[in-house]
Design a protein around this motif. Sequence first.
Motif, PDB file in Angstrom:
ATOM      1  N   TRP A   6    -106.737  21.263  10.140  1.00 53.41           N
ATOM      2  CA  TRP A   6    -107.831  20.694   9.360  1.00 53.41           C
ATOM      3  C   TRP A   6    -107.598  19.193   9.234  1.00 53.41           C
ATOM      4  O   TRP A   6    -106.456  18.729   9.218  1.00 53.41           O
ATOM      5  N   LYS A   7    -108.696  18.463   9.139  1.00 53.41           N
ATOM      6  CA  LYS A   7    -108.592  17.048   8.810  1.00 53.41           C
ATOM      7  C   LYS A   7    -109.528  16.780   7.657  1.00 53.41           C
ATOM      8  O   LYS A   7    -110.593  17.387   7.561  1.00 53.41           O
ATOM      9  N   TYR A   8    -109.126  15.871   6.806  1.00 48.12           N
ATOM     10  CA  TYR A   8    -109.995  15.600   5.664  1.00 48.12           C
ATOM     11  C   TYR A   8    -109.743  14.219   5.096  1.00 48.12           C
ATOM     12  O   TYR A   8    -108.690  13.626   5.312  1.00 48.12           O
ATOM     13  N   MET A   9    -110.719  13.723   4.398  1.00 51.67           N
ATOM     14  CA  MET A   9    -110.532  12.552   3.548  1.00 51.67           C
ATOM     15  C   MET A   9    -111.433  12.727   2.345  1.00 51.67           C
ATOM     16  O   MET A   9    -112.548  13.221   2.461  1.00 51.67           O
ATOM     17  N   GLY A  10    -110.919  12.376   1.197  1.00 50.13           N
ATOM     18  CA  GLY A  10    -111.725  12.607   0.009  1.00 50.13           C
ATOM     19  C   GLY A  10    -111.188  11.883  -1.195  1.00 50.13           C
ATOM     20  O   GLY A  10    -110.256  11.081  -1.090  1.00 50.13           O
ATOM     21  N   VAL A  11    -111.803  12.158  -2.326  1.00 53.70           N
ATOM     22  CA  VAL A  11    -111.414  11.487  -3.562  1.00 53.70           C
ATOM     23  C   VAL A  11    -111.391  12.467  -4.728  1.00 53.70           C
ATOM     24  O   VAL A  11    -112.145  13.426  -4.750  1.00 53.70           O
ATOM     25  N   TRP A  12    -110.525  12.183  -5.650  1.00 53.61           N
ATOM     26  CA  TRP A  12    -110.513  12.908  -6.926  1.00 53.61           C
ATOM     27  C   TRP A  12    -111.510  12.244  -7.850  1.00 53.61           C
ATOM     28  O   TRP A  12    -111.464  11.026  -8.018  1.00 53.61           O
ATOM     29  N   GLU A  13    -112.371  13.033  -8.419  1.00 55.73           N
ATOM     30  CA  GLU A  13    -113.341  12.456  -9.349  1.00 55.73           C
ATOM     31  C   GLU A  13    -113.448  13.299 -10.598  1.00 55.73           C
ATOM     32  O   GLU A  13    -113.031  14.435 -10.616  1.00 55.73           O
ATOM     33  N   ARG A  14    -114.149  12.702 -11.558  1.00 52.85           N
ATOM     34  CA  ARG A  14    -114.488  13.440 -12.761  1.00 52.85           C
ATOM     35  C   ARG A  14    -115.992  13.508 -12.881  1.00 52.85           C
ATOM     36  O   ARG A  14    -116.669  12.507 -12.693  1.00 52.85           O
ATOM     37  N   ALA A  15    -116.461  14.672 -13.227  1.00 52.13           N
ATOM     38  CA  ALA A  15    -117.889  14.796 -13.479  1.00 52.13           C
ATOM     39  C   ALA A  15    -118.233  13.926 -14.674  1.00 52.13           C
ATOM     40  O   ALA A  15    -117.510  13.930 -15.656  1.00 52.13           O
ATOM     41  N   PRO A  16    -119.320  13.155 -14.593  1.00 55.83           N
ATOM     42  CA  PRO A  16    -119.623  12.190 -15.642  1.00 55.83           C
ATOM     43  C   PRO A  16    -119.726  12.824 -17.033  1.00 55.83           C
ATOM     44  O   PRO A  16    -119.181  12.282 -17.987  1.00 55.83           O
ATOM     45  N   GLU A  17    -120.378  13.965 -17.140  1.00 55.70           N
ATOM     46  CA  GLU A  17    -120.578  14.555 -18.473  1.00 55.70           C
ATOM     47  C   GLU A  17    -119.352  15.328 -18.921  1.00 55.70           C
ATOM     48  O   GLU A  17    -118.812  15.108 -19.999  1.00 55.70           O
ATOM     49  N   THR A  18    -118.897  16.221 -18.059  1.00 59.71           N
ATOM     50  CA  THR A  18    -117.854  17.142 -18.484  1.00 59.71           C
ATOM     51  C   THR A  18    -116.454  16.589 -18.311  1.00 59.71           C
ATOM     52  O   THR A  18    -115.499  17.126 -18.860  1.00 59.71           O
ATOM     53  N   LYS A  19    -116.330  15.526 -17.526  1.00 64.25           N
ATOM     54  CA  LYS A  19    -115.022  14.931 -17.235  1.00 64.25           C
ATOM     55  C   LYS A  19    -114.128  15.872 -16.443  1.00 64.25           C
ATOM     56  O   LYS A  19    -112.939  15.614 -16.274  1.00 64.25           O
ATOM     57  N   ARG A  20    -114.685  16.937 -15.982  1.00 61.53           N
ATOM     58  CA  ARG A  20    -113.865  17.902 -15.245  1.00 61.53           C
ATOM     59  C   ARG A  20    -113.457  17.326 -13.891  1.00 61.53           C
ATOM     60  O   ARG A  20    -114.253  16.743 -13.171  1.00 61.53           O
TER      61      ARG A  20
END
Length: 343
Positions: free
Chosen positions: A193-207
């Motif tokens: 597998w290959k991937y690129m991505g980011v960790w984020e937080r949902a704006p409302e829930t901060k999840r």
Amino acid sequence: MPFAETKVYFDGSHYIAIPHTTRPTKRRPYKIEETITVQEEVKDSTENVEPSISLENDTEDIKEITNLEEDTKEKVIEEEQPKKVRRTTKKELFNELYRKYIDLKKNERKKMIVKEMEAYFESKQQCIDFVNNNFERKQRNLICRRIRMVRKANLVNFNYFCTFTYDDKLHNEHTFKKKLKTTISHFAVRKNWKYMGVWERAPETKRLHFHGLFEIPENAMVGELFENSDYNLNTHRRTKTIQNTFFNKKFGRSDFEKINTKEDLNREISYIIKYIEKTEEKIVYSKGLYQYFISDILDEDVVSRIGLEDKKLLLFDDFKCFDEGEYIGKVSLDTINKMRKCN
DNA sequence: ATCTGACTAAATGAGTATGC
DNA sequence: GCATACTCATTTAGTCAGAT
């Protein structure tokens, strides 16, 4: 061979080769950062918990630093106040403040940083210069990251845009992040597998969730994909999503959106770019993503010379790839896979 | 399965040159 | 005066072996 061992990248529509050059100028050694002593407001136990993402403590931090500012002047260089004091460098302090004021407009941000750092300089002007230089440094670094990311993305064939999040019954934020990281990095090694991505937080829930572009080779999918019909609270509509049994079971919730067109891909790439620009979060890359592959290039495959001082070669769409003089094939993702890569 | 620590590949950061 | 691109230095973070 007219151009041996060039670095070739794809800019989204054309292949561009960079013939090997050596650096003409001598480098200066990195300067060693002078340490400064910063007054720390009591304990900062929050700092070790989640160092990578700490957006929600902002107000508290601002208070701490403003307190600090009032009485820093006399202890600029020497310390000896065991608990409340920490040693750092101007650059590190700048980095912290730069992040802290991330939501301000550029000039406001500069102003605030100057205000809080002024005490560590002989004059305000010196501080302003320092802050300006460091803004430039940050900007350059961001541009570098962006270019690298786009080049890497253009040399693979992403086929899914995935989002993973977790169920409280299965994980907390920490275990989720850790487990997902190891899971996908194992898949990179074991299943290609290959991937690129980011960790984020949902704006409302901060999840916390992970958004990423994935190349999942045929027959390398884990679990089963299935269609799920969901009620979306934001749009108040039923939405169909594709989910994955393996990831659902292990983490809670997954979303596999097939990338069909170049436009899809470009949209997702610019989404990730925007996101890292806004938040300074780092991109998570799998192993095996490269900016360039190495190929010898024939004169006849060069359309024109471009770039700084015409150092780069714009190539025909179907140029021939050679590895150390050995013909590999006309360029294609398949051929590229066989070539040596570099960053 | 999970930890630890040495090793190293890859990512980020820096310095410089140049373009618009 | 900001944006870009290149190379190289430094830092970060995977990886792997060995132990528990």
